[in-house]
Design a protein around this motif. Structure first.
Motif, PDB file in Angstrom:
ATOM      1  N   THR A  91      44.271  40.752  77.792  1.00 60.00           N
ATOM      2  CA  THR A  91      43.626  42.051  77.914  1.00 60.00           C
ATOM      3  C   THR A  91      44.669  43.041  78.407  1.00 60.00           C
ATOM      4  O   THR A  91      45.163  42.927  79.528  1.00 60.00           O
ATOM      5  CB  THR A  91      42.441  41.984  78.894  1.00 60.00           C
ATOM      6  OG1 THR A  91      41.532  40.984  78.431  1.00 60.00           O
ATOM      7  CG2 THR A  91      41.741  43.321  79.002  1.00 60.00           C
ATOM      8  N   ILE A  92      45.007  43.995  77.543  1.00 59.21           N
ATOM      9  CA  ILE A  92      46.080  44.943  77.835  1.00 59.21           C
ATOM     10  C   ILE A  92      45.477  46.343  77.914  1.00 59.21           C
ATOM     11  O   ILE A  92      44.971  46.872  76.918  1.00 59.21           O
ATOM     12  CB  ILE A  92      47.168  44.874  76.744  1.00 59.21           C
ATOM     13  CG1 ILE A  92      47.689  43.430  76.621  1.00 59.21           C
ATOM     14  CG2 ILE A  92      48.298  45.856  77.050  1.00 59.21           C
ATOM     15  CD1 ILE A  92      48.564  43.177  75.409  1.00 59.21           C
ATOM     16  N   SER A  93      45.510  46.934  79.123  1.00 57.04           N
ATOM     17  CA  SER A  93      44.974  48.281  79.303  1.00 57.04           C
ATOM     18  C   SER A  93      45.763  49.006  80.388  1.00 57.04           C
ATOM     19  O   SER A  93      46.316  48.374  81.294  1.00 57.04           O
ATOM     20  CB  SER A  93      43.490  48.235  79.678  1.00 57.04           C
ATOM     21  OG  SER A  93      43.312  47.645  80.943  1.00 57.04           O
ATOM     22  N   ILE A  94      45.811  50.306  80.291  1.00 63.48           N
ATOM     23  CA  ILE A  94      46.574  51.119  81.252  1.00 63.48           C
ATOM     24  C   ILE A  94      46.086  50.893  82.686  1.00 63.48           C
ATOM     25  O   ILE A  94      46.904  50.698  83.584  1.00 63.48           O
ATOM     26  CB  ILE A  94      46.527  52.612  80.866  1.00 63.48           C
ATOM     27  CG1 ILE A  94      47.270  52.817  79.541  1.00 63.48           C
ATOM     28  CG2 ILE A  94      47.130  53.490  81.959  1.00 63.48           C
ATOM     29  CD1 ILE A  94      47.135  54.211  78.962  1.00 63.48           C
ATOM     30  N   PRO A  95      44.766  50.892  82.959  1.00 63.62           N
ATOM     31  CA  PRO A  95      44.316  50.705  84.343  1.00 63.62           C
ATOM     32  C   PRO A  95      44.736  49.370  84.960  1.00 63.62           C
ATOM     33  O   PRO A  95      44.885  49.267  86.167  1.00 63.62           O
ATOM     34  CB  PRO A  95      42.788  50.788  84.242  1.00 63.62           C
ATOM     35  CG  PRO A  95      42.508  51.516  82.986  1.00 63.62           C
ATOM     36  CD  PRO A  95      43.635  51.179  82.062  1.00 63.62           C
ATOM     37  N   ASN A  96      44.935  48.335  84.132  1.00 57.11           N
ATOM     38  CA  ASN A  96      45.307  47.024  84.663  1.00 57.11           C
ATOM     39  C   ASN A  96      46.807  46.844  84.869  1.00 57.11           C
ATOM     40  O   ASN A  96      47.228  45.903  85.539  1.00 57.11           O
ATOM     41  CB  ASN A  96      44.800  45.912  83.736  1.00 57.11           C
ATOM     42  CG  ASN A  96      43.304  45.761  83.778  1.00 57.11           C
ATOM     43  OD1 ASN A  96      42.645  46.156  84.728  1.00 57.11           O
ATOM     44  ND2 ASN A  96      42.744  45.197  82.724  1.00 57.11           N
ATOM     45  N   MET A  97      47.608  47.705  84.281  1.00 51.96           N
ATOM     46  CA  MET A  97      49.062  47.557  84.349  1.00 51.96           C
ATOM     47  C   MET A  97      49.594  47.924  85.736  1.00 51.96           C
ATOM     48  O   MET A  97      49.144  48.897  86.339  1.00 51.96           O
ATOM     49  CB  MET A  97      49.745  48.439  83.300  1.00 51.96           C
ATOM     50  CG  MET A  97      49.337  48.161  81.862  1.00 51.96           C
ATOM     51  SD  MET A  97      49.931  46.612  81.223  1.00 51.96           S
ATOM     52  CE  MET A  97      51.648  46.980  80.990  1.00 51.96           C
ATOM     53  N   THR A  98      50.556  47.141  86.214  1.00 56.32           N
ATOM     54  CA  THR A  98      51.213  47.455  87.473  1.00 56.32           C
ATOM     55  C   THR A  98      51.984  48.764  87.324  1.00 56.32           C
ATOM     56  O   THR A  98      51.943  49.621  88.199  1.00 56.32           O
ATOM     57  CB  THR A  98      52.169  46.320  87.885  1.00 56.32           C
ATOM     58  OG1 THR A  98      51.415  45.109  87.971  1.00 56.32           O
ATOM     59  CG2 THR A  98      52.823  46.604  89.221  1.00 56.32           C
ATOM     60  N   ASP A  99      52.693  48.917  86.208  1.00 55.21           N
ATOM     61  CA  ASP A  99      53.403  50.154  85.886  1.00 55.21           C
ATOM     62  C   ASP A  99      52.821  50.682  84.569  1.00 55.21           C
ATOM     63  O   ASP A  99      53.178  50.196  83.496  1.00 55.21           O
ATOM     64  CB  ASP A  99      54.902  49.896  85.727  1.00 55.21           C
ATOM     65  CG  ASP A  99      55.698  51.152  85.423  1.00 55.21           C
ATOM     66  OD1 ASP A  99      55.111  52.252  85.375  1.00 55.21           O
ATOM     67  OD2 ASP A  99      56.924  51.030  85.225  1.00 55.21           O
ATOM     68  N   PRO A 100      51.914  51.665  84.639  1.00 48.32           N
ATOM     69  CA  PRO A 100      51.263  52.167  83.432  1.00 48.32           C
ATOM     70  C   PRO A 100      52.236  52.671  82.357  1.00 48.32           C
ATOM     71  O   PRO A 100      51.890  52.702  81.188  1.00 48.32           O
ATOM     72  CB  PRO A 100      50.395  53.318  83.940  1.00 48.32           C
ATOM     73  CG  PRO A 100      50.174  53.029  85.380  1.00 48.32           C
ATOM     74  CD  PRO A 100      51.416  52.322  85.840  1.00 48.32           C
TER      75      PRO A 100
END
Length: 129
Positions: A91-100
């Protein structure tokens, strides 16, 4: 105009209740039923949402080939055929990324490396390379 309509509806509903009582029908107290149902629903919700002891999610890094992509509202899910032979759903999403800033789109056939939290066969991606 809205006030008049509300008053007419209110009087009409009272008249219907009086007619039912005059014919000998028993009135049913629906407030008691609603209160009981609400109590049951609250107990059910409390039982299903009670905190449970879960093991901390394992952090994993997987490298592999993207075989499928499903678009979502905040990102996408990519099915990843890892080099170790396992299949993961990342699951790849901006809110989940450590560095958006590292968020990017991938295509079927791309070789990617993801790092994130493993939940069964699902990886919540925190880093994408």
């Amino acid at each position: 105009m809205a006030g008049i309509t509300a008053a007419v509806l209110s009087l009409t509903s009272c008249a219907e209740k009086k007619e039912a009582s005059a014919e000998g029908d028993q009135a049913i107290d629906t407030t008691a039923i609603t209160a009981d149902t609400t109590a049951i629903e609250a107990d059910t919700v409390a039982a299903t949402t009670a905190p449970t002891e879960e093991a901390a999610a394992e952090t994993i890094t997987a490298t592999g080939k993207v075989t499928e992509i499903n678009k979502g509202k905040d990102g996408y899910s990519a099915t990843l055929q890892a080099e170790d032979g396992k299949t993961y759903t990342a699951t790849i999403s901006i809110p989940n990324m450590t560095d958006p800033k590292k968020y990017r789109s991938v295509a079927i056939g791309d070789k990617i490396t993801v790092t994130g939290e493993l939940h069964d066969t699902f990886i919540v991606v925190r880093d994408l390379k």
